[in-house]
Scaffold this active site. Structure first.
Site, PDB file in Angstrom:
ATOM      1  N   THR A 159       0.889  -1.168   0.000  1.00 37.49           N
ATOM      2  CA  THR A 159       0.000   0.000   0.000  1.00 37.49           C
ATOM      3  C   THR A 159       0.928   1.219   0.000  1.00 37.49           C
ATOM      4  OG1 THR A 159      -0.263  -0.128   2.399  1.00 37.49           O
ATOM      5  CG2 THR A 159      -1.966  -1.153   1.067  1.00 37.49           C
ATOM      6  N   LYS A 185       3.941  -7.160   3.609  1.00 37.23           N
ATOM      7  CA  LYS A 185       3.701  -5.727   3.443  1.00 37.23           C
ATOM      8  C   LYS A 185       3.366  -5.159   4.814  1.00 37.23           C
ATOM      9  CE  LYS A 185       0.491  -3.682   3.787  1.00 37.23           C
ATOM     10  NZ  LYS A 185      -0.551  -2.678   3.866  1.00 37.23           N
ATOM     11  N   THR A 196      -2.307  -2.559   7.052  1.00 34.86           N
ATOM     12  CA  THR A 196      -2.112  -3.825   7.716  1.00 34.86           C
ATOM     13  C   THR A 196      -0.716  -4.362   7.502  1.00 34.86           C
ATOM     14  OG1 THR A 196      -2.663  -4.956   5.713  1.00 34.86           O
ATOM     15  CG2 THR A 196      -4.465  -4.405   7.146  1.00 34.86           C
ATOM     16  N   GLU A 277       6.322   4.165   9.249  1.00 33.25           N
ATOM     17  CA  GLU A 277       6.003   5.505   8.745  1.00 33.25           C
ATOM     18  C   GLU A 277       6.939   6.566   9.311  1.00 33.25           C
ATOM     19  OE1 GLU A 277       1.312   4.755   7.855  1.00 33.25           O
ATOM     20  OE2 GLU A 277       1.946   5.327   9.867  1.00 33.25           O
ATOM     21  N   ASN A 400       0.099  10.791   8.651  1.00 30.27           N
ATOM     22  CA  ASN A 400      -1.137  10.371   9.296  1.00 30.27           C
ATOM     23  C   ASN A 400      -2.144  11.467   9.581  1.00 30.27           C
ATOM     24  OD1 ASN A 400      -1.014   7.459   9.643  1.00 30.27           O
ATOM     25  ND2 ASN A 400       0.928   7.949  10.643  1.00 30.27           N
ATOM     26  N   SER A 405      -7.327  10.851   0.923  1.00 28.61           N
ATOM     27  CA  SER A 405      -7.511  11.406  -0.424  1.00 28.61           C
ATOM     28  C   SER A 405      -7.685  10.276  -1.421  1.00 28.61           C
ATOM     29  CB  SER A 405      -6.312  12.268  -0.791  1.00 28.61           C
ATOM     30  OG  SER A 405      -5.120  11.519  -0.603  1.00 28.61           O
TER      31      SER A 405
END
Lengths: 405, 405
Positions: A159, A185, A196, A277, A400, A405
């Site tokens: 993702t 992933k 996830t 992230e 975050n 979008s």
């Protein structure tokens, strides 16, 4: 939301071997993303044992519930069908209908019993899954199945991952090679919404399904259950493993096989953290001397999840006081006067106080590295645990806080 | 690290009444900060019952341990002595010596038994407390004691708080007024290192010490234990309350007194959240319909502590999927198909899916406000709980990643 590749990424995707008994295909179905593959199919020959470990979330997604129910002793032909772009989570009864439609369509395209079709979905939640886009591509996917397609599969399940994740080991058992190859992933809970960790592992080993299930659960506890990016738990976490038995080598009870599998799972778990992230530093928290392993785990995870520890690491600050805080809040038995803390090789604190030998300049220099090890010894017993995390940076907030979008 | 005053701060410090039986003084002792007061002394007349609630951290500071041990039935003259700038936490045996030195010096300056001197320290941890700087000012402090000094005390205990915190209630019992006035400090875990929430509450009510202790613990559970800024637990959290009895009104068992005390404690708790590091939004999470109050608390705190919920709020994103995630990870019993979620008055999700009536534009407009209410109904039972938190912004990282200076 596309950003630069994580500075902690491995240099390249590893060369994964073909696993006898497994074929892969991937395709662009336009579930949500444009101009990229987003659905992968893995086909497993008869004789394949399938085991799985799933999120403990009480709001887990429809595909997770369906997968969990299908794990069992059956070793007939099977398929893994995974889409990215939409997690089919919190989609009510429509979610279950989408899973059923996809399983029926995979069965029709491949001839595999729908009860042996395992699906996963990852991406935005709360939106109905446009399963007809996936169904429309199943003939194409089935026709494209090939033993070498695993890297394509690793890319199709991404993702907002900044790199595809793969790992492999070949274990020699009684002089015969047994191959293990896995893909994953995960990047924390991912914008534009939560996402996830999905992991798929394949081996040509022969093993009883209940033994494989036990082994997978046990190793998960020391690998995927010891990583954290942000302490938030996905509704879709799924780890599926297939043992095709095609090598003819029975690995039931083999410590070498277990060790090889653990190396693959640990490597994939670390890659998820390395793609956390906004991550700029990979952090290992080692806890020893706890009253029990369970206590050690509590301290390791409390430290790994602490926003204050993680922001200090982002700021390259050897702020050992925050580690003391995390020990204190963990709920584990601790005695201030027996606690010692190392940052890398640097003894920071011992006997309930900063070490007389502590050199803050050296510690500050150490914190500038990309790989940080924090050792906490509780001085109480022999309990130990390790956890892995990353730092908490401005980019985490950018990723975050942005409007979906 | 001085920043602008929180946009969520009250318009002004409230006018706090004098409490008969209590006098205050504050002074600049130069513990760490320059050009500001950093030590406060409160003196309590004979007859004062003292109760306390403390951090559950297993690495709690020397002053916390000392205070805890001194809470008891004794109602002789007493003193609270608090410094900011240094928390005297993780300072080994030296920490205990500092507490003893300060208590002995307060006893000498005031004539109060050292066993009735309660001290708190807040600020940087792991550095020896320069207690001699505090001791040197005790004569001056003792000479300056006055009934009206409480606002000065509120200012002296601040660390990186952006505003002083005070609250008051006057309760009428049998036609006679009973006054309650409290002060607090806290802003999350504060740079340049972790810091604390400290709270001091004074009343002229007459109440047995064990009753006061029970009441304080019970109300703490619904107020200070229901707030979070960053999920990290201080080594120094301290709440001390003194009931001087000077009004002559016995409030033992009075529901009106308990309600007034709860209003003061809730107001102070909210002010701590409003001064949360980097906060731009005040968030109330209301959970109803849980299988038990305990389950409701788990859901409320999991949501209030979630970095993904908090960053979504910072981004003004009505991202209810993350609320579903937090419910799922909380450990509480939950059923997707019974769950409903409101943002303010806006019904977002029900029956395991987004509401057909949901209007994302309206929800996005709601999220632009400074006060956000998230209602989660689990649809299972009558358990309920409320938690308060703030958003997670770039400024939180700025404050906490900065090197200690």
């Amino acid at each position: 939301m596309a950003g630069p590749v994580s500075p902690l990424a491995p240099a390249a995707f590893p060369a994964l071997p073909e696993i006898a008994g497994v074929r892969f295909a991937s395709v662009a179905a336009g579930v949500r993303y444009a101009n990229r593959t987003d659905v992968m199919l893995a086909e497993l020959e008869p004789g394949s044992a399938v085991a799985g470990v799933f999120t403990r979330s009480s709001t887990r997604s429809a595909p997770v519930r369906d997968c969990e129910a299908k794990i069992g002793a059956d070793t007939s032909r099977a398929a893994f069908l995974v889409n990215s772009g939409n997690s089919n989570a919190f989609t009510g009864q429509a979610g279950e209908r989408s899973v059923a439609e996809i399983c029926a369509a995979v069965a029709q395209a491949t001839g595999i019993d729908a009860a042996r079709v395992f699906t996963s979905s990852t991406g935005v939640i709360g939106e109905p899954l446009p399963h007809e886009r996936i169904v429309a591509k199943l003939g194409e996917l089935n026709a494209a199945l090939e033993p070498a397609g695993i890297e394509g599969a690793a890319r199709a399940i991404m993702t907002t991952d900044t790199f595809p994740k793969g790992s492999t080991e070949t274990v020699s058992i009684d002089g015969k090679p047994v191959k293990i190859a896995g893909i994953a992933k995960g990047s924390g809970m991912i914008a534009p919404d939560m996402a996830t960790m999905l992991v798929y592992i394949f081996t040509d080993a022969l093993i009883d399904q209940p033994k494989l299930q036990d082994l997978l659960r046990e190793i998960t506890d020391r690998t995927f259950n010891c990583i954290t990016v942000d302490s938030d738990t996905s509704t879709s976490d799924t780890l599926l493993m297939a043992a095709t038995g095609a090598s003819g080598v029975n690995v039931t009870g083999s410590a070498d096989f277990a060790a090889g599998l653990e190396r693959v799972m640990l490597d994939l778990a670390h890659q998820v953290v390395r793609d956390g992230e906004g991550a700029t530093k990979f952090v290992e928290i080692r806890v020893t001397g706890a009253a029990s392993d369970d206590d050690a785990r509590k301290v390791a995870m409390a430290t790994a999840n602490s926003p204050l520890v993680k922001t200090a690491i982002a700021g390259e600050d050897p702020n050992w006081g925050r580690v003391v805080m995390a020990v204190g809040k963990s709920g584990a038995e601790a005695d201030r006067d027996r606690l010692s803390i190392h940052f890398g090789e640097i003894l920071v604190a011992q006997n309930g106080w900063v070490s007389p030998a502590y050199d803050e300049e050296k510690a500050a220099a150490y914190m500038k590295g990309q790989e940080i090890v924090i050792d906490v010894d509780l001085g109480l017993g022999s309990g130990e645990a390790v956890a892995w995390t990353c730092d908490l940076t401005h980019r985490y907030i950018d990723i975050n806080a942005d409007y979906r979008s």
